[in-house]
Design a protein around this motif. Structure first.
Motif, mmCIF file in Angstrom:
data_model
loop_
_atom_site.group_PDB
_atom_site.id
_atom_site.type_symbol
_atom_site.label_atom_id
_atom_site.label_comp_id
_atom_site.label_asym_id
_atom_site.label_seq_id
_atom_site.Cartn_x
_atom_site.Cartn_y
_atom_site.Cartn_z
ATOM 1 N N GLN A 65 0.911 -1.092 0.171
ATOM 2 C CA GLN A 65 0.174 0.061 0.081
ATOM 3 C C GLN A 65 0.841 1.345 0.049
ATOM 4 O OE1 GLN A 65 -3.559 0.433 -0.091
ATOM 5 N NE2 GLN A 65 -3.255 -1.530 -1.044
ATOM 6 N N GLY A 66 1.895 1.122 -0.614
ATOM 7 C CA GLY A 66 2.893 2.430 -0.994
ATOM 8 C C GLY A 66 2.135 3.574 -1.694
ATOM 9 N N LYS A 67 2.611 4.668 -1.396
ATOM 10 C CA LYS A 67 1.965 5.867 -2.099
ATOM 11 C C LYS A 67 2.634 6.269 -3.433
ATOM 12 C CE LYS A 67 1.679 10.872 -1.447
ATOM 13 N NZ LYS A 67 1.953 11.901 -0.443
ATOM 14 N N LEU A 68 1.710 6.283 -4.385
ATOM 15 C CA LEU A 68 2.338 6.478 -5.780
ATOM 16 C C LEU A 68 2.097 8.232 -5.836
ATOM 17 C CD1 LEU A 68 0.680 3.990 -8.419
ATOM 18 C CD2 LEU A 68 3.069 4.673 -7.766
ATOM 19 N N TYR A 69 3.001 9.012 -5.996
ATOM 20 C CA TYR A 69 3.038 10.651 -6.204
ATOM 21 C C TYR A 69 2.307 11.186 -7.271
ATOM 22 C CZ TYR A 69 6.460 10.442 -2.163
ATOM 23 O OH TYR A 69 7.042 10.201 -0.926
ATOM 24 N N ALA A 109 3.193 0.900 4.569
ATOM 25 C CA ALA A 109 2.929 1.551 3.391
ATOM 26 C C ALA A 109 4.156 2.571 3.079
ATOM 27 C CB ALA A 109 1.669 2.440 3.838
ATOM 28 N N ASP A 110 4.756 2.911 4.408
ATOM 29 C CA ASP A 110 5.972 3.805 4.329
ATOM 30 C C ASP A 110 7.105 2.945 3.671
ATOM 31 O OD1 ASP A 110 7.188 6.282 4.764
ATOM 32 O OD2 ASP A 110 8.242 5.675 6.390
ATOM 33 N N TYR A 111 7.339 1.835 4.060
ATOM 34 C CA TYR A 111 8.252 1.050 3.302
ATOM 35 C C TYR A 111 8.045 0.955 1.779
ATOM 36 C CZ TYR A 111 8.992 -0.873 7.934
ATOM 37 O OH TYR A 111 9.119 -0.980 9.366
ATOM 38 N N GLY A 112 6.458 0.643 1.517
ATOM 39 C CA GLY A 112 6.309 0.513 0.162
ATOM 40 C C GLY A 112 6.448 1.662 -0.721
ATOM 41 N N ARG A 114 8.909 3.808 -0.335
ATOM 42 C CA ARG A 114 10.217 3.617 -0.568
ATOM 43 C C ARG A 114 10.512 2.787 -1.550
ATOM 44 N NH1 ARG A 114 9.290 7.882 0.755
ATOM 45 N NH2 ARG A 114 8.874 8.312 2.816
ATOM 46 N N PHE A 115 10.023 1.413 -1.691
ATOM 47 C CA PHE A 115 10.469 0.615 -2.528
ATOM 48 C C PHE A 115 9.915 1.014 -3.988
ATOM 49 C CE2 PHE A 115 10.885 -3.842 -1.046
ATOM 50 C CZ PHE A 115 11.268 -3.678 0.070
ATOM 51 N N ILE A 116 8.892 1.753 -4.190
ATOM 52 C CA ILE A 116 8.523 2.398 -5.587
ATOM 53 C C ILE A 116 9.291 3.298 -5.900
ATOM 54 C CG2 ILE A 116 6.513 3.724 -6.702
ATOM 55 C CD1 ILE A 116 4.574 2.183 -4.551
ATOM 56 N N VAL A 117 9.474 4.285 -5.434
ATOM 57 C CA VAL A 117 10.747 5.296 -5.414
ATOM 58 C C VAL A 117 12.063 4.567 -6.092
ATOM 59 C CG1 VAL A 117 12.010 7.324 -4.830
ATOM 60 C CG2 VAL A 117 9.678 7.151 -4.125
ATOM 61 N N VAL A 118 12.576 3.701 -5.281
ATOM 62 C CA VAL A 118 13.904 3.220 -5.494
ATOM 63 C C VAL A 118 13.783 2.237 -6.634
ATOM 64 C CG1 VAL A 118 15.623 1.509 -4.699
ATOM 65 C CG2 VAL A 118 14.649 3.226 -3.079
ATOM 66 N N ALA A 119 12.762 1.597 -7.125
ATOM 67 C CA ALA A 119 12.442 0.864 -8.106
ATOM 68 C C ALA A 119 12.494 1.859 -9.583
ATOM 69 C CB ALA A 119 11.037 0.001 -8.278
ATOM 70 N N GLY A 120 11.910 2.815 -9.292
ATOM 71 C CA GLY A 120 12.154 4.008 -10.418
ATOM 72 C C GLY A 120 13.578 4.392 -10.395
ATOM 73 N N LEU A 121 14.420 4.638 -9.488
ATOM 74 C CA LEU A 121 15.806 4.903 -9.578
ATOM 75 C C LEU A 121 16.643 3.967 -10.420
ATOM 76 C CD1 LEU A 121 15.987 7.169 -6.292
ATOM 77 C CD2 LEU A 121 15.611 7.965 -8.431
ATOM 78 N N LEU A 122 16.396 2.705 -9.596
ATOM 79 C CA LEU A 122 17.125 1.824 -10.444
ATOM 80 C C LEU A 122 16.712 1.485 -11.921
ATOM 81 C CD1 LEU A 122 16.809 -1.246 -7.324
ATOM 82 C CD2 LEU A 122 18.645 0.330 -7.886
ATOM 83 N N ASN A 123 15.390 1.550 -12.156
ATOM 84 C CA ASN A 123 15.311 1.590 -13.579
ATOM 85 C C ASN A 123 15.905 2.548 -14.562
ATOM 86 O OD1 ASN A 123 13.750 0.175 -15.711
ATOM 87 N ND2 ASN A 123 12.246 1.977 -15.527
ATOM 88 N N VAL A 124 15.784 3.783 -13.966
ATOM 89 C CA VAL A 124 16.959 4.836 -14.768
ATOM 90 C C VAL A 124 18.331 4.589 -14.620
ATOM 91 C CG1 VAL A 124 17.642 6.985 -14.409
ATOM 92 C CG2 VAL A 124 15.359 6.655 -14.137
ATOM 93 N N PHE B 2 0.405 -6.941 1.799
ATOM 94 C CA PHE B 2 1.450 -7.375 2.345
ATOM 95 C C PHE B 2 2.209 -6.805 3.419
ATOM 96 C CE2 PHE B 2 6.131 -8.185 1.090
ATOM 97 C CZ PHE B 2 6.332 -9.444 1.963
ATOM 98 N N ARG B 3 2.188 -7.426 4.668
ATOM 99 C CA ARG B 3 2.878 -6.464 5.884
ATOM 100 C C ARG B 3 4.196 -7.309 6.178
ATOM 101 N NH1 ARG B 3 -1.131 -3.914 9.488
ATOM 102 N NH2 ARG B 3 -2.679 -3.060 8.174
ATOM 103 N N PRO B 4 5.437 -7.134 5.678
ATOM 104 C CA PRO B 4 6.843 -7.875 6.047
ATOM 105 C C PRO B 4 6.991 -7.189 7.286
ATOM 106 C CG PRO B 4 6.973 -6.298 4.255
ATOM 107 C CD PRO B 4 5.577 -6.311 4.295
ATOM 108 N N SER B 5 8.070 -7.821 8.134
ATOM 109 C CA SER B 5 8.781 -7.141 9.338
ATOM 110 C C SER B 5 9.522 -6.267 8.778
ATOM 111 C CB SER B 5 9.353 -7.953 10.172
ATOM 112 O OG SER B 5 10.393 -8.862 9.161
ATOM 113 N N HIS B 6 10.159 -5.282 9.623
ATOM 114 C CA HIS B 6 11.309 -4.235 8.969
ATOM 115 C C HIS B 6 12.446 -5.023 8.492
ATOM 116 C CE1 HIS B 6 13.272 -0.213 9.998
ATOM 117 N NE2 HIS B 6 13.240 -0.668 8.823
ATOM 118 N N PHE B 7 12.822 -5.898 9.191
ATOM 119 C CA PHE B 7 13.971 -6.701 8.861
ATOM 120 C C PHE B 7 13.788 -7.524 7.494
ATOM 121 C CE2 PHE B 7 16.998 -10.379 8.834
ATOM 122 C CZ PHE B 7 18.313 -9.655 8.949
ATOM 123 N N ALA B 8 12.557 -8.337 7.480
ATOM 124 C CA ALA B 8 12.216 -8.813 6.007
ATOM 125 C C ALA B 8 12.331 -7.692 4.869
ATOM 126 C CB ALA B 8 10.946 -9.598 6.131
ATOM 127 N N ALA B 9 11.619 -6.409 5.057
ATOM 128 C CA ALA B 9 11.622 -5.508 3.980
ATOM 129 C C ALA B 9 13.113 -5.018 3.838
ATOM 130 C CB ALA B 9 10.929 -4.354 4.614
#
Lengths: 139, 59
Positions: A65-69, A109-112, A114-124, B2-9
């Motif tokens: 449930q990460g945020k799309l800007y 969702a905060d982790y998510g 970051r995952f989306i933003v970093v996926a974009g940067l890695l794609n570049v 999907f709810r991973p732990s901080h370490f799994a993330a």
């Protein structure tokens, strides 16, 4: 003193071959679809690994449930949007489909996000790598 | 959801980012594998080290 021009001519020919055609095609293709730049250059394994990694990071971000800007209201939003845009068609299709969250409400969702933003940067980075392979800067 | 732990993330992040870094920053397959492992260890190791540092700072 004698100089051999055989090696020099070969290098010049290689350089000329590398500059033929539209050299930015792998760059644009790689940006729009992760790994596509490497596929165009017949680097199947590298392209597959890049595609799987980037798409998996993006998909995990959406699943968390990460945020799309959507806009650049302040400097952090602008940076997040720049990172998201690096995902190319993944970002555009996800925005159109209404995926991702508008507001970050849980920690994952905060982790998510970051995952989306970093996926974009890695794609570049991978698109630029495809461009370097195309121009012969990297072998 | 999907709810991973901080370490799994951290592990997932490090795994995928290391693959991309390895392929794009090195030229031969052997060096790619070594650099990928190096990046993964640095990502995870620095996350663990910083976590312990924050734990002691907070006490």
């Amino acid at each position: 003193m004698r100089y051999s021009r055989r090696g020099m001519a070969t290098e010049r020919n290689k350089s000329a071959e590398a500059q033929q055609g539209f050299v930015y095609l792998p760059l644009f293709a790689g940006w729009l679809v992760p790994g596509a730049g490497h596929f165009l250059l017949r680097r199947w394994l590298r392209g597959s690994l890049l595609a799987v990694s980037i798409v998996a990071m993006f998909a995990l971000g959406i699943a968390m449930q990460g945020k799309l800007y959507s806009g650049a209201h302040d400097i952090l939003d602008a940076l997040g949007l720049a990172g998201d845009l690096g995902n190319g068609l993944l970002f555009i299709v996800s925005r159109v489909a209404g995926l991702g969250a508008d507001q970050v409400q849980v920690t994952t969702a905060d982790y998510g996000t970051r995952f989306i933003v970093v996926a974009g940067l890695l794609n570049v980075i991978s698109a630029v790598d495809a461009h370097n392979l195309r121009t012969g800067r990297k072998s | 959801m999907f709810r991973p732990s901080h370490f799994a993330a951290v592990l997932l992040f490090a795994f995928f980012a290391s693959i991309v870094f390895a392929i794009t920053q090195r030229e031969t397959p052997r060096r790619m594998i070594r650099y990928g492992i190096y990046c993964f260890v640095l990502f995870v190791g620095s996350a663990i080290a910083l976590s312990w540092a924050m734990y002691f700072i907070a006490r």
